[in-house]
Design an enzyme around this catalytic site. Structure first.
Site, PDB file in Angstrom:
ATOM      1  N   TYR A   1      90.641 -39.022 -15.173  1.00 52.09           N
ATOM      2  CA  TYR A   1      91.682 -39.902 -14.608  1.00 52.09           C
ATOM      3  C   TYR A   1      93.277 -39.817 -15.521  1.00 52.09           C
ATOM      4  CZ  TYR A   1      89.551 -42.357 -10.231  1.00 52.09           C
ATOM      5  OH  TYR A   1      89.436 -42.904  -9.341  1.00 52.09           O
TER       6      TYR A   1
ATOM      7  N   LYS B   1      84.276 -37.370 -12.200  1.00 55.83           N
ATOM      8  CA  LYS B   1      85.369 -37.896 -10.800  1.00 55.83           C
ATOM      9  C   LYS B   1      86.546 -37.300 -11.049  1.00 55.83           C
ATOM     10  CE  LYS B   1      86.230 -41.445  -7.620  1.00 55.83           C
ATOM     11  NZ  LYS B   1      87.540 -42.355  -7.891  1.00 55.83           N
TER      12      LYS B   1
END
Lengths: 295, 295, 295, 295, 295
Positions: free
Chosen positions: E164, E198
């Site tokens: 992220y 992810k």
């Protein structure tokens, strides 16, 4: 109220120790009433300015034993010095971190004052860890807790997390006793692996609600509803509620009743008990234990 | 005054070593008079500007031995270098942390200058740890103390905590010598697991009281009462009082008398002794020892 | 001047290695003259802008060997790379911490560049540690030194502490070369357990004195008196004085004479030696050694 | 140019691995040409916006193998994932620290992304460590490097230090590519114990010179002279020069020629090679290798 | 889409565990659909304000089992407490770091909440690590990840990196969902040694593009193109895309289709699934699984 038998995941050590506190001491029947005497560290001796001698930790020890509590919660120094003559008569919850309230608390974290190994060494049945949920210092706090959690798992010692929303960011979002903050703290304790969590009873006000994150800003719940909500948020973590500062008999009793009726496993009330003189303290203890068993 | 026999929790090593200092050296009868020579580290050589040669640590060593003190307190370097010729003649209290006073002290913490293992290695009978109660750096300080406490427990070495309220937050709440601050420090030492605590004699003034937390702001106690209070707050931790800077004979004697009468176990007086010339220092030592035994 | 035989506390390894430097190499008779070549790290290559090739560390190595020094002081990289061909011919003082002068030095601390184990591995006879006395970073510095001290004790390697008052707080109190600062540094080295301490020769000026703590602000001493004072403050720690930047022959000789007459054990002069061309450097070396033996 | 045989201090593991890179791969004859593919970490994917597919690390791997390089330099993730099919065909220089360029770089330090043990495990022949010389964070950097150095010594893995002057203080003193900064970096690498150092080719301008420390402010050297100077400052550390951003054929060739003629051991050119399409990249590789052997 | 068989570098433990998730559970055929229930930690209980009881983690557990997911991702507390009755029925992805969103996130890093050893102990098939790419705290984050990576390699546990982009510097350069930021994050995960990464689906806007580094500022790509680009940047790291906050059926399906068509290995959709009531959640699960197998 959650039953110990529902908590399949607990290892044998944790189960044995929790059983001792939940069934063999205190009111029994799966409840917990714990007498904390860590306020000297957290607040200084200010809480001991009473007519009777509650400055001497023997007062609290005697009360815990004669009142038949599920346990007494305190730091290593007090445990080592005052427990010997009460050995075996009252389970010890060893507080293993703590701090004074003198320096600024914008970014609080409670340093270690003991360890899980100390708890094993002195025969404690649980350890208490204060987690300042939402503190800007959460990296230090979580990292410190990790070590505690690992050791507690290894030694089979249950962890009671004092889950306290604290720090500058919490104050900006409705305050430490807001539903938003306590609800979050309850969930964090569940996710981090607490076995038991100590929470404050949420308080509400229009001013605080306006500062809370949606959808909390629109939630105007009764104390009963708020207590029920945070108990649910704690999931499979047993919930204890704290008593806060000295209150009237009616308030103390009402608080206990609400908490127990809404699913709490028990109470950690300190000043509201040992700031009373001996007879009054024993009487209130009995009243609370009766409420706990009635629910 | 607490008796060593009352302290059931002490393990064999601690008991043996405390016995040596409390009964076999010094005034005896359970008292302690310790001569500290760590001021060179803490203050720089400024304290040694006297007519006699107190800069050379042998002066303090000779005084401790010939004056019959319970122990001498100093850092590792001085212990290693000056103790050999006095080995066995005077118990050593190894100061294991310390700092210079040169950098700002708003957030003080005393880094380690020795270790419990060093104390074992050089045959010391106690270690001294300076804890700056209330410092914004308390996380570092408590964490460091934890390690010391664990080692001391393991090796059976008594811990003397120099419990000094310090740092910007303390100054805002009445100052380092306020009753509030010293009372808090006494309790913290007890809760953290000190065996002995060194405190300053509290001072009082209207200005300081106004800054202290309630109910201290309303407490206007005599020196006797303040000393008695902090001794009580220290619980089962033996209390030693410090002497501070050079004072008159009367002041020194008066201070010692008050402290001993109000329950202290003893004194850690340094500059008020070794800043005197040889004969005067020995004479004052004798006077103090007499007071200690009379109480 | 302190004799090695007076230092009863030294363990066998330390004693053996110091003996090698103090009696088997250098001028002998308990003196020490050490050639440092760590300026490339501390100052950058600026010190090597001379007509002869002093940038190549072999220059300093050859000078140390042919000039008959007590030791050569340098960082691990230079030791590993340039020592092999001189193995056994000159004792090595391994500098085990250091820093560049590029970033701000308000809160200096010198990170480790080697270890006591490295010193053992390469056959060094001492380690050098730079301690920035009075730095706001003293917690890091003292803590780092503790580890070095512990290892040095275990391996029997003498510790030479470069005790340099530094940092913003020192500058406010009279500066790094003030008597106040160097006197304090000498005592700190003694209390922390240095075996040898390297100090600058104190300088004095009305402006600096006015900034120093009492009673230093009233002390107007000659260089001889200042040197004598700091040697005394260092107690049982052998004192070496540094040479500083390039000076005239007369200044260098005068400095050496004063230091030796006032009780120093020796000198660590670098730039004032290897910035000279070969013949001049050897000649000045001989002059200094003669002075050292004459005292 | 330094010969491997001149470096008597290298242990057997280091010597074996350097021999493999300097004689068995690449141009040979003691030279090194290394292809780095760590720019994705350091700069992000911006360097891969070319017409051919240089985003896929297999491009660089194939180029290194077919071009016959001395080694390929990259982080652990790329090494583990892309090396298996080229195992044994090209020496690996494992970059073991690195960072993204997204956050501010006023006080840079490159955190670890691998370890010396990883290098052993994957069969690398060297490790690459980025040291930000002059960074205000040099304490963290040096301390981290110490651990790497210790492990590399133990496992016999050569250390290539990317010695990059960086940080706010460097920018104020002439900038990262100034002679002052790179000269200092070269010396620091030598003193800290690098085996090989990667440097940028110094650049010069009146503006930068004016900011540099004396005597650099007066030095107006040609590129050849600056390269020669920093190679000399690196002492017994083998010097590799970096290629920087994409340049013209002439510039790349000229840079290589100057570096090799002035004593460098080799080149670490990345973007100037793999940003070219396949045939061009191979051709330029051959050109550079020819230059390297000609010198 | 990358095949497991293409990833030659995976050790046996990693391969076995990935095979279980990619072929024996979930849609199969090398795909992954993982149900995350870590939002209570990251966002607080705000995500659980639905008509059905998604606050109780059993809801997500049942959904993961009955819906036939490849795995369920959650923190240690939830894993220990809720997994026992589903043991063996659903692979666990143990999230081993996390944080609350209460304190400021200018310099985020997620402290550890579990460990690779915990993953082994509870029989998890992968661990999840949140890396805040570009955070000013990247030194702490990378260093922490290093330890995880080392342990995961040793125990053969695949690492899924929640990569992220976050922190003040990211926001200044186009924001956390910009192509620049996510593309960089994908590459960093590949270089650091993630097995699976992810990512968020990149978003684009003129305003964000203007802030991004060249050449991203000139790239105006479709969602398909952006997804394809970041999948490519992730190299040999399997890519999962996140679902983000609650969206319409069409949006969810479209997002899944695009991601799978552009080379993703799978999806980590949480709120878009478990915020639906039971029948709807199962239906959407089936729809997504069908899409995943169709591609």
């Amino acid at each position: 109220m959650i039953k110990l038998d529902d908590l399949l995941h607990l290892n044998l050590g944790k189960r044995t120790r929790l059983h001792r506190m939940m069934y063999e001491h205190g009111p029994g029947n799966g409840t917990l009433i714990i007498l904390p005497i860590d306020q000297g560290m957290e607040h200084g001796p200010v809480d001991f300015f009473t007519d009777h001698d509650c400055m001497n930790p023997e007062y609290q020890y005697r009360l815990a034993v004669e009142g038949g509590y599920s346990g007494i919660a305190l730091h290593l120094g007090l445990a080592e010095k005052y427990a010997p003559k009460f050995a075996g008569k009252i389970p010890i919850v060893l507080k293993i971190n703590g701090k004074t309230r003198i320096p600024p608390a914008d970014e609080p974290v409670s340093p270690m004052t003991g360890s899980v190994e100390d708890a094993v060494r002195i025969g404690a049945d649980a350890i208490g860890y204060t987690l300042y949920v939402g503190s800007p210092n959460q990296h230090t706090d979580f990292t410190q807790f990790r070590k505690v959690k690992k050791d507690a798992e290894r030694y089979g010692i249950p962890i009671i997390v004092w889950a306290y929303p604290r720090g500058s960011a919490v104050e900006k979002k409705g305050g430490r006793n807001s539903l938003f903050a306590i609800d979050y703290a309850a969930r964090v304790a569940d996710e981090l692996g607490a076995d038991v969590v100590k929470l404050n009873v949420p308080e509400t006000s229009a001013k605080s609600r306006a500062m809370q994150r949606p959808p909390y800003d629109k939630l105007n719940l009764s104390t009963e509803e708020m207590v029920a909500k945070v108990v649910k948020s704690a999931g499979k973590t047993l919930v204890l509620f704290s008593g806060g500062g000295m209150a009237t008999d009616e308030e103390v009793i009402e608080r206990a009743r609400i908490c127990m009726e809404q699913g709490a496993t028990g109470l950690i009330f300190g000043r509201n008990l040992w700031q009373r003189d001996w007879d009054d303290a024993l009487k209130m203890t009995k009243t609370l234990k009766d409420i706990m068993l009635k629910v």
